[in-house]
Design a protein around this motif. Sequence first.
Motif, PDB file in Angstrom:
ATOM      1  N   HIS A  89     -20.486   0.105 -14.443  1.00  0.00           N
ATOM      2  CA  HIS A  89     -19.655   1.318 -14.752  1.00  0.00           C
ATOM      3  C   HIS A  89     -20.444   2.533 -14.657  1.00  0.00           C
ATOM      4  O   HIS A  89     -19.741   3.566 -14.140  1.00  0.00           O
ATOM      5  CB  HIS A  89     -19.555   1.373 -16.523  1.00  0.00           C
ATOM      6  N   GLN A  90     -21.649   2.644 -14.720  1.00  0.00           N
ATOM      7  CA  GLN A  90     -22.520   3.948 -14.728  1.00  0.00           C
ATOM      8  C   GLN A  90     -23.056   4.142 -13.463  1.00  0.00           C
ATOM      9  O   GLN A  90     -23.092   5.146 -12.797  1.00  0.00           O
ATOM     10  CB  GLN A  90     -23.624   4.049 -15.928  1.00  0.00           C
ATOM     11  N   ILE A  91     -23.884   3.241 -13.054  1.00  0.00           N
ATOM     12  CA  ILE A  91     -24.482   3.402 -11.581  1.00  0.00           C
ATOM     13  C   ILE A  91     -23.570   3.216 -10.640  1.00  0.00           C
ATOM     14  O   ILE A  91     -23.683   4.186  -9.660  1.00  0.00           O
ATOM     15  CB  ILE A  91     -25.685   2.376 -11.643  1.00  0.00           C
ATOM     16  N   HIS A 130     -14.313   1.102 -15.121  1.00  0.00           N
ATOM     17  CA  HIS A 130     -14.581   1.467 -16.601  1.00  0.00           C
ATOM     18  C   HIS A 130     -14.039   0.005 -17.257  1.00  0.00           C
ATOM     19  O   HIS A 130     -13.577  -0.850 -16.715  1.00  0.00           O
ATOM     20  CB  HIS A 130     -13.741   2.568 -17.102  1.00  0.00           C
ATOM     21  N   PHE A 131     -14.397   0.221 -18.553  1.00  0.00           N
ATOM     22  CA  PHE A 131     -13.945  -1.026 -19.326  1.00  0.00           C
ATOM     23  C   PHE A 131     -12.308  -1.368 -19.457  1.00  0.00           C
ATOM     24  O   PHE A 131     -11.950  -2.480 -19.316  1.00  0.00           O
ATOM     25  CB  PHE A 131     -14.562  -1.239 -20.712  1.00  0.00           C
ATOM     26  N   TYR A 132     -11.563  -0.035 -19.479  1.00  0.00           N
ATOM     27  CA  TYR A 132     -10.256  -0.119 -19.563  1.00  0.00           C
ATOM     28  C   TYR A 132      -9.801   0.977 -18.254  1.00  0.00           C
ATOM     29  O   TYR A 132      -9.994   2.146 -18.598  1.00  0.00           O
ATOM     30  CB  TYR A 132      -9.777   0.472 -20.677  1.00  0.00           C
ATOM     31  N   ASP A 133      -9.322   0.652 -17.280  1.00  0.00           N
ATOM     32  CA  ASP A 133      -9.131   0.983 -15.920  1.00  0.00           C
ATOM     33  C   ASP A 133      -7.316   1.017 -15.964  1.00  0.00           C
ATOM     34  O   ASP A 133      -6.960   1.666 -14.881  1.00  0.00           O
ATOM     35  CB  ASP A 133      -9.430   0.348 -14.642  1.00  0.00           C
ATOM     36  N   ARG A 134      -6.902   0.829 -17.029  1.00  0.00           N
ATOM     37  CA  ARG A 134      -5.205   0.963 -16.798  1.00  0.00           C
ATOM     38  C   ARG A 134      -4.770   2.387 -17.320  1.00  0.00           C
ATOM     39  O   ARG A 134      -3.430   2.369 -17.948  1.00  0.00           O
ATOM     40  CB  ARG A 134      -4.745  -0.248 -17.435  1.00  0.00           C
ATOM     41  N   SER A 135      -5.384   3.339 -17.590  1.00  0.00           N
ATOM     42  CA  SER A 135      -5.113   4.669 -17.953  1.00  0.00           C
ATOM     43  C   SER A 135      -5.843   5.663 -17.198  1.00  0.00           C
ATOM     44  O   SER A 135      -6.028   5.476 -16.073  1.00  0.00           O
ATOM     45  CB  SER A 135      -5.340   4.662 -19.401  1.00  0.00           C
ATOM     46  N   THR A 136      -6.162   6.873 -17.871  1.00  0.00           N
ATOM     47  CA  THR A 136      -6.813   7.887 -17.068  1.00  0.00           C
ATOM     48  C   THR A 136      -8.077   7.555 -17.163  1.00  0.00           C
ATOM     49  O   THR A 136      -8.735   6.733 -17.746  1.00  0.00           O
ATOM     50  CB  THR A 136      -6.571   9.098 -18.112  1.00  0.00           C
ATOM     51  N   ALA A 155     -23.609  -7.491 -21.643  1.00  0.00           N
ATOM     52  CA  ALA A 155     -22.492  -6.329 -21.594  1.00  0.00           C
ATOM     53  C   ALA A 155     -23.140  -4.929 -21.377  1.00  0.00           C
ATOM     54  O   ALA A 155     -22.771  -4.286 -20.627  1.00  0.00           O
ATOM     55  CB  ALA A 155     -22.082  -6.318 -23.130  1.00  0.00           C
ATOM     56  N   ALA A 156     -24.554  -4.954 -21.845  1.00  0.00           N
ATOM     57  CA  ALA A 156     -25.303  -3.806 -21.527  1.00  0.00           C
ATOM     58  C   ALA A 156     -25.649  -3.688 -19.911  1.00  0.00           C
ATOM     59  O   ALA A 156     -25.329  -2.783 -19.310  1.00  0.00           O
ATOM     60  CB  ALA A 156     -26.581  -3.910 -22.206  1.00  0.00           C
ATOM     61  N   LEU A 157     -25.875  -4.814 -19.279  1.00  0.00           N
ATOM     62  CA  LEU A 157     -26.127  -4.937 -17.951  1.00  0.00           C
ATOM     63  C   LEU A 157     -24.831  -4.496 -17.112  1.00  0.00           C
ATOM     64  O   LEU A 157     -24.993  -3.765 -16.345  1.00  0.00           O
ATOM     65  CB  LEU A 157     -26.710  -6.171 -17.513  1.00  0.00           C
ATOM     66  N   GLY A 195     -10.836   5.932 -19.768  1.00  0.00           N
ATOM     67  CA  GLY A 195     -11.770   4.774 -19.375  1.00  0.00           C
ATOM     68  C   GLY A 195     -13.137   5.185 -19.775  1.00  0.00           C
ATOM     69  O   GLY A 195     -14.106   4.003 -20.041  1.00  0.00           O
ATOM     70  N   LEU A 196     -13.551   6.394 -19.754  1.00  0.00           N
ATOM     71  CA  LEU A 196     -14.822   6.859 -20.000  1.00  0.00           C
ATOM     72  C   LEU A 196     -14.858   6.517 -21.729  1.00  0.00           C
ATOM     73  O   LEU A 196     -16.074   5.990 -22.091  1.00  0.00           O
ATOM     74  CB  LEU A 196     -15.106   8.177 -19.792  1.00  0.00           C
ATOM     75  N   VAL A 197     -13.917   6.687 -22.705  1.00  0.00           N
ATOM     76  CA  VAL A 197     -14.111   6.597 -24.013  1.00  0.00           C
ATOM     77  C   VAL A 197     -14.008   5.008 -24.076  1.00  0.00           C
ATOM     78  O   VAL A 197     -14.995   4.575 -24.884  1.00  0.00           O
ATOM     79  CB  VAL A 197     -12.506   7.043 -24.478  1.00  0.00           C
TER      80      VAL A 197
END
Length: 133
Positions: free
Chosen positions: A10-12, A17-23, A2-4, A27-29
């Motif tokens: 997600h970051q690099i 995002h983990f959840y992309d079905r919204s704003t 999960a960290a990798l 997604g960042l939250v």
Amino acid sequence: MAALDEIVFHQILHWHHFYDRSTTAAGLVSDGLLHTAELLALVAGFFLFADLRRRRALSPAHAWSGLFLGLGAFQVVDGLVDHKVLRVHQIRYGVDVTPYDWAWNLAGVALLLVGAVLAVRAGRAGAPGERLP
């Protein structure tokens, strides 16, 4: 794993995002919640690992097999459940995801196979202090 996933994809790379079905903010939250959960799991795992070492009950062979089984299980569940069943995100957007899906899931299966082989070998070797017939 999960960290990798969270750090690289997600970051690099900013692929999802983990959840992309919204704003984007949601997604960042969701990434923050995933990061929190993964860190809690890592800390708990290290405490359990340290406890096994303290009690001299650690079997490195079993630990390695568990690591690879966990890596593979996370990746396959993420690839099949999160990506395909729940559709909370895809590996990447704006491209044909088929090669990415195959690579992601086959890599997860490969990790599971490595873990299974290591588990069989560890089982044959026995646990620390265990006498084999």
